[in-house]
Scaffold this motif. Structure first.
Motif, PDB file in Angstrom:
ATOM      1  N   LEU A  37      86.346  90.057  19.977  1.00  0.00           N
ATOM      2  CA  LEU A  37      86.939  88.749  20.711  1.00  0.00           C
ATOM      3  C   LEU A  37      85.873  87.520  20.295  1.00  0.00           C
ATOM      4  N   GLU A  38      84.735  87.921  19.780  1.00  0.00           N
ATOM      5  CA  GLU A  38      83.859  86.837  19.514  1.00  0.00           C
ATOM      6  C   GLU A  38      84.488  85.732  18.361  1.00  0.00           C
ATOM      7  N   GLY A  39      84.611  84.350  18.775  1.00  0.00           N
ATOM      8  CA  GLY A  39      85.212  83.615  17.785  1.00  0.00           C
ATOM      9  C   GLY A  39      86.677  83.542  18.337  1.00  0.00           C
ATOM     10  N   LYS A  40      87.131  83.996  19.261  1.00  0.00           N
ATOM     11  CA  LYS A  40      88.614  83.926  19.897  1.00  0.00           C
ATOM     12  C   LYS A  40      88.330  83.116  21.120  1.00  0.00           C
ATOM     13  N   ALA A  41      89.629  82.540  21.440  1.00  0.00           N
ATOM     14  CA  ALA A  41      89.803  81.890  22.845  1.00  0.00           C
ATOM     15  C   ALA A  41      89.905  83.020  23.840  1.00  0.00           C
ATOM     16  N   VAL A  42      89.379  82.570  24.884  1.00  0.00           N
ATOM     17  CA  VAL A  42      89.698  83.628  26.160  1.00  0.00           C
ATOM     18  C   VAL A  42      90.931  83.873  26.478  1.00  0.00           C
ATOM     19  N   ALA A  43      91.325  84.908  26.744  1.00  0.00           N
ATOM     20  CA  ALA A  43      92.924  85.204  27.203  1.00  0.00           C
ATOM     21  C   ALA A  43      93.225  84.428  28.279  1.00  0.00           C
ATOM     22  N   SER A  59      91.064  80.943  33.213  1.00  0.00           N
ATOM     23  CA  SER A  59      90.853  80.660  31.747  1.00  0.00           C
ATOM     24  C   SER A  59      90.641  79.309  31.626  1.00  0.00           C
ATOM     25  N   GLY A  60      91.448  78.208  32.158  1.00  0.00           N
ATOM     26  CA  GLY A  60      91.070  76.933  32.012  1.00  0.00           C
ATOM     27  C   GLY A  60      89.624  76.396  32.490  1.00  0.00           C
ATOM     28  N   ASP A  61      89.359  76.879  33.481  1.00  0.00           N
ATOM     29  CA  ASP A  61      87.818  76.573  33.963  1.00  0.00           C
ATOM     30  C   ASP A  61      86.739  76.956  33.261  1.00  0.00           C
ATOM     31  N   LEU A  62      86.975  77.971  31.930  1.00  0.00           N
ATOM     32  CA  LEU A  62      86.104  78.249  31.073  1.00  0.00           C
ATOM     33  C   LEU A  62      86.039  77.218  29.805  1.00  0.00           C
ATOM     34  N   ALA A  63      87.350  76.303  29.876  1.00  0.00           N
ATOM     35  CA  ALA A  63      87.397  75.432  28.523  1.00  0.00           C
ATOM     36  C   ALA A  63      87.222  73.923  29.516  1.00  0.00           C
ATOM     37  N   GLY A 139      82.981  97.633  30.842  1.00  0.00           N
ATOM     38  CA  GLY A 139      82.291  98.086  32.149  1.00  0.00           C
ATOM     39  C   GLY A 139      81.656  96.976  32.913  1.00  0.00           C
ATOM     40  N   VAL A 140      80.809  97.286  33.924  1.00  0.00           N
ATOM     41  CA  VAL A 140      80.081  96.318  34.415  1.00  0.00           C
ATOM     42  C   VAL A 140      78.573  96.627  34.571  1.00  0.00           C
ATOM     43  N   PRO A 141      77.827  95.667  34.522  1.00  0.00           N
ATOM     44  CA  PRO A 141      77.810  94.434  34.124  1.00  0.00           C
ATOM     45  C   PRO A 141      78.130  94.015  32.683  1.00  0.00           C
ATOM     46  N   GLU A 142      78.570  93.115  32.533  1.00  0.00           N
ATOM     47  CA  GLU A 142      78.984  92.608  30.923  1.00  0.00           C
ATOM     48  C   GLU A 142      78.931  91.071  31.132  1.00  0.00           C
ATOM     49  N   SER A 143      78.646  90.377  30.142  1.00  0.00           N
ATOM     50  CA  SER A 143      78.637  88.864  30.274  1.00  0.00           C
ATOM     51  C   SER A 143      79.069  88.349  28.966  1.00  0.00           C
ATOM     52  N   PHE A 144      79.666  87.140  29.194  1.00  0.00           N
ATOM     53  CA  PHE A 144      80.035  86.426  27.762  1.00  0.00           C
ATOM     54  C   PHE A 144      79.383  84.947  27.784  1.00  0.00           C
ATOM     55  N   VAL A 145      79.152  84.489  26.630  1.00  0.00           N
ATOM     56  CA  VAL A 145      79.002  82.973  26.580  1.00  0.00           C
ATOM     57  C   VAL A 145      80.128  82.649  25.980  1.00  0.00           C
ATOM     58  N   ILE A 146      80.589  81.351  26.876  1.00  0.00           N
ATOM     59  CA  ILE A 146      82.156  80.774  26.509  1.00  0.00           C
ATOM     60  C   ILE A 146      81.584  79.412  25.919  1.00  0.00           C
ATOM     61  N   ASP A 147      82.110  78.871  24.986  1.00  0.00           N
ATOM     62  CA  ASP A 147      81.641  77.433  24.415  1.00  0.00           C
ATOM     63  C   ASP A 147      82.578  76.558  25.638  1.00  0.00           C
ATOM     64  N   GLY A 148      82.490  75.090  25.500  1.00  0.00           N
ATOM     65  CA  GLY A 148      83.214  74.222  26.253  1.00  0.00           C
ATOM     66  C   GLY A 148      84.924  74.118  25.904  1.00  0.00           C
ATOM     67  N   GLN A 149      85.247  74.821  25.028  1.00  0.00           N
ATOM     68  CA  GLN A 149      86.711  74.931  24.538  1.00  0.00           C
ATOM     69  C   GLN A 149      87.361  76.172  24.948  1.00  0.00           C
ATOM     70  N   GLY A 150      86.376  77.111  25.418  1.00  0.00           N
ATOM     71  CA  GLY A 150      87.103  78.283  25.931  1.00  0.00           C
ATOM     72  C   GLY A 150      87.024  79.623  25.011  1.00  0.00           C
ATOM     73  N   VAL A 151      86.100  79.361  24.053  1.00  0.00           N
ATOM     74  CA  VAL A 151      85.967  80.376  22.925  1.00  0.00           C
ATOM     75  C   VAL A 151      84.831  81.123  23.310  1.00  0.00           C
ATOM     76  N   ILE A 152      85.010  82.602  22.971  1.00  0.00           N
ATOM     77  CA  ILE A 152      83.798  83.523  23.168  1.00  0.00           C
ATOM     78  C   ILE A 152      82.923  83.256  21.956  1.00  0.00           C
ATOM     79  N   ARG A 153      81.807  83.191  22.209  1.00  0.00           N
ATOM     80  CA  ARG A 153      80.916  82.987  21.139  1.00  0.00           C
ATOM     81  C   ARG A 153      79.791  84.078  21.144  1.00  0.00           C
ATOM     82  N   TYR A 154      79.735  84.941  22.388  1.00  0.00           N
ATOM     83  CA  TYR A 154      78.685  85.882  22.244  1.00  0.00           C
ATOM     84  C   TYR A 154      79.230  86.977  23.582  1.00  0.00           C
TER      85      TYR A 154
END
Length: 176
Positions: A37-43, A59-63, A139-154
């Motif tokens: 999902l890296e490079g794709k918008a958060v569902a 998801s709107g809070d992440l964008a 699983g947990v824990p897991e973390s995602f870097v989300i850019d300002g447009q809501g796209v998963i970057r890492y």
């Protein structure tokens, strides 16, 4: 003599299989788990607040224009306990951290935050793990870097350790 060979052949085959299996487990072909999902918008999702007095998470809070770290955790997760001080350090370094509490109860999440610190701006409650699964989290824990447009970057699988902070900060900077 041929009868002895026939008797020991299954044992020799088991030994050979065991050696190959142990070698393969010790030397996997690839250890890095890459998110599809890296490079794709958060569902799209909208979660209620995990604790009273706090906002839920959508998801709107992440964008909302600036990069964020999205942490998926649970109060019952032992590696999440180890990760808590590192998340507090990231917060002190200016990282905005949002969270999703999976399969957890409000009282347990609140207690976890009191005991371990609270680096989160918002915490959504994902009681049935639907948002977690939509993010491709295993699983947990897991973390995602989300850019300002809501796209998963890492995606970072497992607890963020002190030695991972530089990577997280670099990925946050790339997401700007």
């Amino acid at each position: 003599m041929s009868r002895k060979v026939i008797l020991f052949a299954p044992l020799a085959m088991l030994f050979a299989f065991s050696v190959v299996a142990v070698w393969r487990l010790a030397n996997p072909p690839e250890t890095a788990i890459r998110s599809r999902l890296e490079g794709k918008a958060v569902a799209a999702f909208a979660l209620p607040a995990a604790v009273r007095g706090r906002g839920g998470l959508s998801s709107g809070d992440l964008a909302a224009g600036k990069p964020k770290l999205l942490n998926i955790f649970a109060s019952w997760c032992v590696p999440c306990l180890a990760e808590a001080p590192v998340l507090l350090d990231l917060k002190l370094r200016g990282v905005t951290i949002e969270a999703i509490a999976v399969r957890d109860r409000e009282a347990d999440v609140a207690d976890f935050l009191v005991r371990n610190g609270d680096p989160f701006d918002r915490i959504g409650s994902d009681r049935d793990s639907r948002a977690q699964m939509a993010l491709g989290s295993s699983g947990v824990p897991e973390s995602f870097v989300i850019d300002g447009q809501g796209v998963i970057r890492y995606q970072h699988v497992g607890p963020i350790e002190p030695e991972d902070v530089a990577t997280i900060l670099a990925e946050m900077e790339k997401a700007r």
